[in-house]
Design a protein around this motif. Structure first.
Motif, short mmCIF file in Angstrom:
data_model
loop_
_atom_site.label_atom_id
_atom_site.label_comp_id
_atom_site.label_asym_id
_atom_site.label_seq_id
_atom_site.Cartn_x
_atom_site.Cartn_y
_atom_site.Cartn_z
N GLU A 1 16.63 16.50 7.94
CA GLU A 1 14.69 16.25 8.79
C GLU A 1 14.16 15.08 8.87
OE1 GLU A 1 13.10 19.20 6.03
OE2 GLU A 1 13.64 20.74 6.37
N SER A 2 14.62 14.24 8.53
CA SER A 2 13.82 13.08 8.34
C SER A 2 14.96 12.52 9.12
CB SER A 2 14.33 12.51 6.76
OG SER A 2 15.57 12.80 6.59
N SER A 3 16.08 12.86 9.90
CA SER A 3 17.17 12.10 10.63
C SER A 3 18.11 10.65 9.58
CB SER A 3 16.30 11.12 11.76
OG SER A 3 16.34 12.54 12.27
N GLY A 4 17.30 10.57 8.57
CA GLY A 4 18.41 10.14 7.53
C GLY A 4 16.92 8.83 6.93
N ASN A 5 16.62 8.79 7.76
CA ASN A 5 15.12 7.96 7.20
C ASN A 5 14.37 8.14 5.85
OD1 ASN A 5 12.09 7.09 6.88
ND2 ASN A 5 12.89 5.91 8.47
N PRO B 1 10.62 1.08 10.54
CA PRO B 1 9.52 1.51 9.62
C PRO B 1 10.18 3.34 8.87
CG PRO B 1 8.72 2.12 11.74
CD PRO B 1 9.71 1.71 11.94
N GLY B 2 10.84 2.75 7.55
CA GLY B 2 10.24 3.68 6.27
C GLY B 2 12.06 3.41 5.73
N SER C 1 9.45 -9.61 3.99
CA SER C 1 9.43 -8.02 4.57
C SER C 1 8.54 -7.52 5.70
CB SER C 1 9.59 -7.06 3.63
OG SER C 1 9.46 -5.53 4.55
N LEU C 2 8.92 -6.87 6.82
CA LEU C 2 8.15 -7.38 8.00
C LEU C 2 7.32 -5.81 7.84
CD1 LEU C 2 10.35 -8.62 10.83
CD2 LEU C 2 8.66 -9.66 9.71
N CYS C 3 6.12 -5.39 8.37
CA CYS C 3 5.75 -3.82 8.36
C CYS C 3 5.50 -3.40 9.39
CB CYS C 3 4.19 -4.13 7.57
SG CYS C 3 3.27 -2.59 7.87
N MET C 4 6.21 -2.79 10.13
CA MET C 4 6.43 -2.04 11.53
C MET C 4 5.24 -1.80 11.78
SD MET C 4 9.45 -3.84 11.66
CE MET C 4 10.32 -3.45 13.54
N LEU D 1 0.98 -1.63 0.13
CA LEU D 1 0.22 -0.12 0.28
C LEU D 1 0.43 1.45 -0.20
CD1 LEU D 1 -2.40 1.28 -0.33
CD2 LEU D 1 -2.64 0.93 2.51
N ALA D 2 1.55 1.28 0.70
CA ALA D 2 2.37 2.44 1.00
C ALA D 2 3.17 2.46 -0.32
CB ALA D 2 3.80 2.86 1.86
N VAL D 3 3.86 1.91 -1.09
CA VAL D 3 5.28 1.77 -1.87
C VAL D 3 3.67 2.31 -3.32
CG1 VAL D 3 6.21 0.18 -3.51
CG2 VAL D 3 6.39 0.28 -1.40
N TYR D 4 2.31 1.76 -3.52
CA TYR D 4 1.44 2.43 -4.21
C TYR D 4 1.49 3.70 -3.98
CZ TYR D 4 -3.02 2.79 -6.87
OH TYR D 4 -3.79 3.10 -7.07
N LYS D 5 1.46 3.99 -3.17
CA LYS D 5 0.85 5.77 -2.71
C LYS D 5 1.37 5.94 -3.81
CE LYS D 5 -2.64 4.70 0.66
NZ LYS D 5 -2.64 5.35 2.41
#
Length: 437
Positions: free
Chosen positions: A417-421, A169-170, A344-347, A123-127
Protein backbone atom coordinates in the motif's frame (compact mmCIF):
# COMPACT_ATOMS: atom_id res chain seq x y z
CA UNK A 1 0.51 10.23 31.15
CA UNK A 2 1.00 10.85 27.42
CA UNK A 3 -0.27 8.99 24.39
CA UNK A 4 -3.42 7.01 23.73
CA UNK A 5 -5.19 5.30 26.59
CA UNK A 6 -8.24 3.06 26.81
CA UNK A 7 -10.59 2.92 29.77
CA UNK A 8 -11.51 -0.62 30.72
CA UNK A 9 -14.29 -1.12 33.27
CA UNK A 10 -14.04 -4.35 35.23
CA UNK A 11 -17.65 -4.07 36.41
CA UNK A 12 -19.96 -6.27 34.25
CA UNK A 13 -21.39 -3.46 32.13
CA UNK A 14 -21.77 -5.62 29.03
CA UNK A 15 -20.58 -5.12 25.44
CA UNK A 16 -22.69 -1.99 24.91
CA UNK A 17 -20.90 0.03 27.59
CA UNK A 18 -20.02 3.67 26.95
CA UNK A 19 -17.23 5.67 28.55
CA UNK A 20 -17.07 9.44 29.05
CA UNK A 21 -14.67 11.75 30.90
CA UNK A 22 -15.46 15.20 32.31
CA UNK A 23 -13.77 17.64 34.66
CA UNK A 24 -15.73 16.11 37.56
CA UNK A 25 -14.83 12.48 37.07
CA UNK A 26 -14.96 9.36 34.88
CA UNK A 27 -18.34 7.97 33.85
CA UNK A 28 -19.23 4.64 32.29
CA UNK A 29 -22.79 3.74 31.30
CA UNK A 30 -25.01 1.06 29.76
CA UNK A 31 -28.52 1.84 28.53
CA UNK A 32 -29.87 1.23 32.05
CA UNK A 33 -27.00 1.78 34.49
CA UNK A 34 -24.71 4.74 35.14
CA UNK A 35 -21.49 4.46 37.15
CA UNK A 36 -19.32 7.39 38.13
CA UNK A 37 -16.28 8.40 40.04
CA UNK A 38 -16.70 11.89 41.51
CA UNK A 39 -13.80 14.34 41.77
CA UNK A 40 -13.93 13.93 45.57
CA UNK A 41 -12.67 10.37 45.06
CA UNK A 42 -15.93 8.62 45.99
CA UNK A 43 -17.07 5.93 43.56
CA UNK A 44 -20.85 5.78 43.20
CA UNK A 45 -23.51 4.16 40.98
CA UNK A 46 -27.22 4.70 40.43
CA UNK A 47 -29.89 2.95 38.38
CA UNK A 48 -32.32 4.53 35.95
CA UNK A 49 -35.53 2.75 34.93
CA UNK A 50 -35.66 4.62 31.62
CA UNK A 51 -33.27 4.24 28.72
CA UNK A 52 -30.47 6.80 29.09
CA UNK A 53 -30.79 9.87 26.89
CA UNK A 54 -28.35 12.65 25.97
CA UNK A 55 -27.41 14.54 29.11
CA UNK A 56 -27.08 11.44 31.28
CA UNK A 57 -23.97 12.84 33.00
CA UNK A 58 -25.83 15.96 34.16
CA UNK A 59 -28.76 13.87 35.43
CA UNK A 60 -26.27 11.73 37.29
CA UNK A 61 -24.80 14.80 39.00
CA UNK A 62 -28.29 15.88 40.07
CA UNK A 63 -28.98 12.44 41.49
CA UNK A 64 -25.71 12.60 43.46
CA UNK A 65 -26.68 16.00 44.88
CA UNK A 66 -30.14 14.75 45.96
CA UNK A 67 -28.79 11.56 47.50
CA UNK A 68 -30.75 8.99 45.50
CA UNK A 69 -30.19 5.26 45.47
CA UNK A 70 -26.38 5.16 45.52
CA UNK A 71 -24.35 1.96 45.35
CA UNK A 72 -20.56 2.24 45.90
CA UNK A 73 -18.15 0.79 43.34
CA UNK A 74 -14.80 -0.53 44.53
CA UNK A 75 -11.74 1.37 43.33
CA UNK A 76 -10.32 -1.76 41.70
CA UNK A 77 -13.29 -2.06 39.37
CA UNK A 78 -12.09 0.77 37.07
CA UNK A 79 -8.71 0.42 35.42
CA UNK A 80 -6.85 2.91 33.21
CA UNK A 81 -4.86 0.87 30.72
CA UNK A 82 -2.00 2.19 28.58
CA UNK A 83 -1.98 0.61 25.10
CA UNK A 84 0.18 3.06 23.18
CA UNK A 85 3.44 1.24 22.63
CA UNK A 86 6.07 -0.94 24.24
CA UNK A 87 7.70 0.24 27.47
CA UNK A 88 11.39 0.45 28.23
CA UNK A 89 12.95 0.41 24.76
CA UNK A 90 16.71 0.99 25.02
CA UNK A 91 18.33 4.21 23.83
CA UNK A 92 21.38 4.25 21.57
CA UNK A 93 23.66 5.13 24.51
CA UNK A 94 22.93 1.71 26.08
CA UNK A 95 23.60 -0.36 22.97
CA UNK A 96 26.70 -1.55 21.18
CA UNK A 97 26.56 -0.38 17.58
CA UNK A 98 27.09 -3.10 15.02
CA UNK A 99 25.44 -5.02 12.17
CA UNK A 100 23.30 -7.00 14.65
CA UNK A 101 21.58 -3.75 15.65
CA UNK A 102 19.99 -3.39 12.21
CA UNK A 103 16.16 -3.50 12.18
CA UNK A 104 16.06 -2.98 15.95
CA UNK A 105 13.71 -0.46 17.55
CA UNK A 106 15.41 2.07 19.83
CA UNK A 107 13.88 4.86 21.88
CA UNK A 108 14.79 8.49 21.57
CA UNK A 109 16.18 10.03 24.74
CA UNK A 110 13.68 11.59 27.13
CA UNK A 111 13.78 14.01 30.04
CA UNK A 112 14.44 17.71 30.46
CA UNK A 113 17.91 17.46 28.86
CA UNK A 114 16.82 15.40 25.86
CA UNK A 115 17.17 16.55 22.24
CA UNK A 116 13.42 16.99 21.81
CA UNK A 117 13.00 19.02 25.01
CA UNK A 118 15.96 21.34 24.46
CA UNK A 119 16.08 21.86 20.68
CA UNK A 120 12.65 20.67 19.57
CA UNK A 121 11.79 18.42 16.63
CA UNK A 122 10.91 18.81 12.94
CA UNK A 123 7.17 19.33 12.57
CA UNK A 124 6.43 15.95 10.95
CA UNK A 125 8.50 14.05 13.52
CA UNK A 126 6.89 16.01 16.34
CA UNK A 127 3.37 15.11 15.17
CA UNK A 128 4.28 11.43 14.94
CA UNK A 129 6.00 11.38 18.34
CA UNK A 130 2.92 12.78 20.10
CA UNK A 131 1.11 9.51 19.41
CA UNK A 132 3.61 7.51 21.43
CA UNK A 133 4.36 7.40 25.13
CA UNK A 134 7.93 6.46 24.17
CA UNK A 135 8.97 7.87 20.76
CA UNK A 136 11.26 5.50 18.91
CA UNK A 137 12.89 4.81 15.57
CA UNK A 138 14.17 1.77 13.71
CA UNK A 139 17.86 1.24 12.98
CA UNK A 140 18.26 0.89 9.20
CA UNK A 141 21.25 0.35 6.97
CA UNK A 142 21.63 4.09 6.35
CA UNK A 143 21.55 4.64 10.12
CA UNK A 144 24.52 2.35 10.65
CA UNK A 145 26.38 4.01 7.76
CA UNK A 146 25.73 7.44 9.24
CA UNK A 147 27.14 6.24 12.58
CA UNK A 148 30.28 5.22 10.70
CA UNK A 149 30.52 8.67 9.10
CA UNK A 150 30.33 10.28 12.54
CA UNK A 151 33.00 7.97 13.97
CA UNK A 152 35.39 9.06 11.20
CA UNK A 153 34.39 12.72 11.57
CA UNK A 154 35.33 12.66 15.27
CA UNK A 155 38.98 12.57 14.18
CA UNK A 156 38.94 15.02 11.25
CA UNK A 157 38.02 18.71 10.64
CA UNK A 158 34.37 19.45 9.99
CA UNK A 159 35.16 20.77 6.49
CA UNK A 160 36.03 17.16 5.57
CA UNK A 161 32.59 15.87 6.65
CA UNK A 162 29.81 18.02 5.22
CA UNK A 163 26.81 15.87 4.34
CA UNK A 164 23.29 16.57 3.10
CA UNK A 165 20.62 13.87 3.43
CA UNK A 166 18.47 13.83 0.30
CA UNK A 167 15.71 11.58 -0.97
CA UNK A 168 12.03 11.32 -1.85
CA UNK A 169 9.46 12.64 0.66
CA UNK A 170 8.92 10.26 3.54
CA UNK A 171 12.08 8.19 3.08
CA UNK A 172 13.30 9.02 6.61
CA UNK A 173 15.75 11.91 6.18
CA UNK A 174 14.68 13.83 9.29
CA UNK A 175 14.60 10.70 11.45
CA UNK A 176 18.06 9.67 10.22
CA UNK A 177 19.39 13.13 11.06
CA UNK A 178 17.84 12.88 14.51
CA UNK A 179 19.43 9.45 14.97
CA UNK A 180 22.81 10.96 14.09
CA UNK A 181 22.27 13.75 16.64
CA UNK A 182 21.35 11.20 19.33
CA UNK A 183 24.38 9.07 18.48
CA UNK A 184 26.85 11.97 18.61
CA UNK A 185 25.37 13.19 21.90
CA UNK A 186 25.82 9.70 23.37
CA UNK A 187 29.49 9.77 22.27
CA UNK A 188 30.26 13.03 24.10
CA UNK A 189 30.10 15.43 21.14
CA UNK A 190 29.04 19.04 21.50
CA UNK A 191 25.77 19.18 19.56
CA UNK A 192 23.94 22.10 17.95
CA UNK A 193 20.68 20.98 16.33
CA UNK A 194 18.36 23.16 14.24
CA UNK A 195 15.11 21.21 13.67
CA UNK A 196 13.35 23.86 11.57
CA UNK A 197 15.74 26.11 9.64
CA UNK A 198 12.80 27.60 7.75
CA UNK A 199 11.99 29.52 10.96
CA UNK A 200 15.24 31.41 10.45
CA UNK A 201 14.15 32.85 7.09
CA UNK A 202 10.35 33.12 7.32
CA UNK A 203 10.30 36.62 8.87
CA UNK A 204 9.00 35.35 12.22
CA UNK A 205 11.57 37.07 14.46
CA UNK A 206 13.11 40.50 14.97
CA UNK A 207 15.97 41.73 12.77
CA UNK A 208 17.99 44.91 12.33
CA UNK A 209 20.66 46.10 9.95
CA UNK A 210 24.21 46.33 11.27
CA UNK A 211 26.33 48.81 9.30
CA UNK A 212 29.60 47.39 10.63
CA UNK A 213 29.05 43.82 9.43
CA UNK A 214 26.75 44.85 6.53
CA UNK A 215 24.26 42.13 7.31
CA UNK A 216 20.92 41.98 9.12
CA UNK A 217 21.33 40.78 12.71
CA UNK A 218 18.76 38.42 14.26
CA UNK A 219 19.15 38.90 18.03
CA UNK A 220 16.13 36.84 19.10
CA UNK A 221 17.22 33.78 17.12
CA UNK A 222 20.81 34.17 18.34
CA UNK A 223 19.55 34.25 21.93
CA UNK A 224 17.50 31.09 21.25
CA UNK A 225 20.59 29.35 19.85
CA UNK A 226 22.76 30.32 22.84
CA UNK A 227 20.18 29.10 25.36
CA UNK A 228 19.82 25.72 23.63
CA UNK A 229 23.54 25.29 23.03
CA UNK A 230 24.40 25.91 26.70
CA UNK A 231 21.43 23.96 28.12
CA UNK A 232 22.20 20.77 26.20
CA UNK A 233 26.01 20.91 26.37
CA UNK A 234 26.46 22.49 29.80
CA UNK A 235 28.56 19.67 31.25
CA UNK A 236 30.95 19.78 28.26
CA UNK A 237 31.20 23.58 28.22
CA UNK A 238 32.01 23.91 31.94
CA UNK A 239 35.71 23.44 31.31
CA UNK A 240 35.90 25.66 28.20
CA UNK A 241 37.47 29.10 28.63
CA UNK A 242 37.80 32.07 26.31
CA UNK A 243 41.16 32.55 24.58
CA UNK A 244 40.79 36.32 24.16
CA UNK A 245 38.81 39.26 25.51
CA UNK A 246 35.26 39.90 24.35
CA UNK A 247 33.91 43.43 24.50
CA UNK A 248 30.37 44.64 23.98
CA UNK A 249 29.64 48.29 24.71
CA UNK A 250 30.75 48.77 28.34
CA UNK A 251 30.88 45.06 29.18
CA UNK A 252 34.02 42.94 28.93
CA UNK A 253 34.56 39.21 29.30
CA UNK A 254 38.28 38.83 29.91
CA UNK A 255 40.45 36.09 28.48
CA UNK A 256 40.37 32.90 30.54
CA UNK A 257 36.75 33.34 31.65
CA UNK A 258 34.28 30.47 31.40
CA UNK A 259 32.56 30.25 28.04
CA UNK A 260 29.28 29.87 29.96
CA UNK A 261 29.69 33.39 31.38
CA UNK A 262 30.06 34.70 27.84
CA UNK A 263 26.93 32.82 26.77
CA UNK A 264 25.08 34.23 29.78
CA UNK A 265 25.94 37.74 28.55
CA UNK A 266 24.36 37.00 25.18
CA UNK A 267 21.23 35.60 26.81
CA UNK A 268 20.85 38.57 29.14
CA UNK A 269 21.54 41.16 26.41
CA UNK A 270 19.96 40.07 23.08
CA UNK A 271 21.70 42.91 21.23
CA UNK A 272 24.99 41.14 21.96
CA UNK A 273 23.68 37.65 21.17
CA UNK A 274 24.69 37.46 17.46
CA UNK A 275 28.31 38.41 18.21
CA UNK A 276 28.40 36.16 21.30
CA UNK A 277 27.19 33.18 19.26
CA UNK A 278 29.79 33.78 16.55
CA UNK A 279 32.53 34.19 19.17
CA UNK A 280 31.41 31.04 21.03
CA UNK A 281 31.48 28.88 17.92
CA UNK A 282 34.91 30.31 17.07
CA UNK A 283 36.16 29.17 20.49
CA UNK A 284 34.68 25.69 19.90
CA UNK A 285 36.68 25.52 16.65
CA UNK A 286 39.86 25.32 18.73
CA UNK A 287 38.72 22.38 20.86
CA UNK A 288 39.57 18.71 20.41
CA UNK A 289 36.03 17.74 21.40
CA UNK A 290 34.03 16.96 18.22
CA UNK A 291 31.23 19.36 17.32
CA UNK A 292 28.14 18.45 15.30
CA UNK A 293 26.03 21.08 13.56
CA UNK A 294 22.82 19.41 12.34
CA UNK A 295 20.26 21.38 10.31
CA UNK A 296 16.84 20.19 9.13
CA UNK A 297 15.00 22.11 6.39
CA UNK A 298 18.53 22.74 5.12
CA UNK A 299 17.42 24.04 1.72
CA UNK A 300 15.77 27.06 3.37
CA UNK A 301 19.24 28.55 3.95
CA UNK A 302 19.98 28.72 0.20
CA UNK A 303 17.41 31.19 -1.11
CA UNK A 304 15.78 34.55 -0.57
CA UNK A 305 14.08 34.87 2.79
CA UNK A 306 10.68 36.36 3.59
CA UNK A 307 12.37 39.23 5.45
CA UNK A 308 12.13 42.61 3.70
CA UNK A 309 14.75 45.35 3.30
CA UNK A 310 13.85 49.09 3.44
CA UNK A 311 12.91 48.94 -0.27
CA UNK A 312 10.58 46.02 0.47
CA UNK A 313 12.74 43.53 -1.42
CA UNK A 314 13.22 40.02 -0.05
CA UNK A 315 16.54 39.76 1.78
CA UNK A 316 18.85 36.93 0.62
CA UNK A 317 19.40 34.43 3.42
CA UNK A 318 23.18 34.96 3.29
CA UNK A 319 22.53 38.59 4.30
CA UNK A 320 20.91 37.42 7.58
CA UNK A 321 23.24 36.73 10.51
CA UNK A 322 21.99 33.27 11.54
CA UNK A 323 21.70 31.63 8.10
CA UNK A 324 25.01 33.16 7.02
CA UNK A 325 26.84 31.75 10.05
CA UNK A 326 25.53 28.24 9.29
CA UNK A 327 26.30 28.63 5.57
CA UNK A 328 29.92 29.45 6.37
CA UNK A 329 30.28 26.20 8.32
CA UNK A 330 28.38 24.24 5.65
CA UNK A 331 30.65 25.59 2.90
CA UNK A 332 33.86 24.99 4.83
CA UNK A 333 34.72 28.69 5.17
CA UNK A 334 34.67 28.06 8.91
CA UNK A 335 35.61 24.70 10.32
CA UNK A 336 35.78 22.95 13.70
CA UNK A 337 38.98 21.11 14.54
CA UNK A 338 36.95 17.92 14.77
CA UNK A 339 33.34 17.35 13.85
CA UNK A 340 30.77 17.44 11.06
CA UNK A 341 28.06 19.56 9.49
CA UNK A 342 24.98 17.58 8.42
CA UNK A 343 21.83 18.88 6.75
CA UNK A 344 18.55 17.29 5.76
CA UNK A 345 16.40 18.47 2.86
CA UNK A 346 12.64 18.90 3.20
CA UNK A 347 11.10 17.98 -0.16
CA UNK A 348 7.55 19.01 0.80
CA UNK A 349 8.18 22.58 1.96
CA UNK A 350 6.40 24.65 -0.69
CA UNK A 351 7.58 27.97 0.76
CA UNK A 352 11.26 27.02 0.53
CA UNK A 353 11.86 24.56 -2.28
CA UNK A 354 15.28 23.16 -3.17
CA UNK A 355 17.07 25.85 -5.23
CA UNK A 356 19.02 25.26 -8.44
CA UNK A 357 22.38 25.93 -6.79
CA UNK A 358 21.87 23.21 -4.19
CA UNK A 359 20.55 20.71 -6.73
CA UNK A 360 23.62 21.27 -8.91
CA UNK A 361 26.03 20.87 -6.00
CA UNK A 362 24.37 17.67 -4.78
CA UNK A 363 23.77 16.22 -8.23
CA UNK A 364 20.05 15.85 -7.63
CA UNK A 365 17.71 15.04 -10.49
CA UNK A 366 15.79 18.16 -11.58
CA UNK A 367 12.06 18.02 -10.89
CA UNK A 368 11.04 20.02 -13.96
CA UNK A 369 12.30 20.63 -17.49
CA UNK A 370 13.32 24.28 -17.01
CA UNK A 371 15.90 23.37 -14.36
CA UNK A 372 18.94 23.91 -16.62
CA UNK A 373 17.61 27.25 -17.85
CA UNK A 374 17.14 28.79 -14.42
CA UNK A 375 19.48 31.54 -13.25
CA UNK A 376 21.99 30.74 -10.48
CA UNK A 377 23.03 32.99 -7.62
CA UNK A 378 26.82 32.85 -7.38
CA UNK A 379 26.78 33.41 -3.60
CA UNK A 380 24.69 30.26 -3.08
CA UNK A 381 26.88 28.34 -5.55
CA UNK A 382 29.92 29.23 -3.41
CA UNK A 383 28.18 28.29 -0.14
CA UNK A 384 27.16 24.87 -1.56
CA UNK A 385 30.58 23.77 -2.81
CA UNK A 386 31.89 20.52 -1.38
CA UNK A 387 28.58 19.25 0.00
CA UNK A 388 27.96 15.51 -0.33
CA UNK A 389 24.54 13.87 -0.87
CA UNK A 390 23.66 10.66 0.97
CA UNK A 391 21.08 9.09 -0.54
CA UNK A 392 8.28 -0.61 12.79
CA UNK A 393 6.21 -3.14 12.93
CA UNK A 394 6.82 -5.41 15.99
CA UNK A 395 6.73 -2.35 18.26
CA UNK A 396 3.15 -1.54 17.30
CA UNK A 397 2.06 -5.16 17.65
CA UNK A 398 3.59 -5.27 21.15
CA UNK A 399 1.64 -2.13 22.02
CA UNK A 400 -1.61 -3.79 20.80
CA UNK A 401 -2.17 -1.00 18.32
CA UNK A 402 -2.94 -3.26 15.33
CA UNK A 403 -6.41 -4.58 14.58
CA UNK A 404 -5.18 -8.16 14.24
CA UNK A 405 -2.13 -10.29 14.94
CA UNK A 406 0.86 -9.30 12.85
CA UNK A 407 1.39 -11.76 10.03
CA UNK A 408 3.47 -11.83 6.89
CA UNK A 409 0.38 -11.17 4.79
CA UNK A 410 -0.54 -8.08 6.87
CA UNK A 411 3.04 -6.79 6.67
CA UNK A 412 3.28 -7.31 2.90
CA UNK A 413 -0.16 -5.76 2.36
CA UNK A 414 0.80 -2.59 4.20
CA UNK A 415 4.18 -2.50 2.49
CA UNK A 416 2.50 -2.72 -0.92
CA UNK A 417 0.00 0.00 0.00
CA UNK A 418 2.87 2.37 0.80
CA UNK A 419 5.13 1.36 -2.14
CA UNK A 420 7.92 0.83 0.39
CA UNK A 421 7.98 4.47 1.57
CA UNK A 422 8.69 4.57 5.35
CA UNK A 423 6.39 7.51 6.10
CA UNK A 424 3.52 6.13 4.01
CA UNK A 425 4.03 2.68 5.52
CA UNK A 426 3.56 4.27 8.94
CA UNK A 427 0.71 6.68 8.13
CA UNK A 428 -1.32 4.77 5.54
CA UNK A 429 -0.25 1.31 6.62
CA UNK A 430 0.14 0.77 10.33
CA UNK A 431 -1.75 3.82 11.57
CA UNK A 432 -4.75 3.04 9.39
CA UNK A 433 -4.87 -0.19 11.39
CA UNK A 434 -4.91 1.45 14.82
CA UNK A 435 -7.92 0.47 16.92
CA UNK A 436 -9.97 3.45 18.12
CA UNK A 437 -12.77 3.63 20.65
Amino acid sequence: MGGFHSLRALHPFGPASRVAATSSGIYSATPTTIHARHSSGTNVAWTSKKKSQPGFVERGRRAMRKGGDLKPIKLGQIELENTNGPPNLPTISKLEVGPLLRNSAIAFSSGEKSISKVFGLPLAVYKDSRLLSQPFSVIRGVTLRSYGWMDKASKTPSRDTRIVLAGIPGCGKSVTLLQMVEYCASKGWIVFYVPRASNWVNSSSAYQYDAQSRIFQQPTLAKWALKRLSAFNESKLNSVTTSEDFRHEKKTIVSGSSILSLIALGIQDPSAAPRVLEFTLAELQKMNTPVLVAIDDFQALYQRSLYKDPLFNNIPSHALSMPRLMLEYASGVRSFRRGAVVGSLCMTNTDFHIPYELRDALGLTPDFSLHHMGARNQAYVDFSKGLQAAAMTEVWEHGRALHSKLTESLFLAKLAESSGNPREFLHRGLWSSVVTW
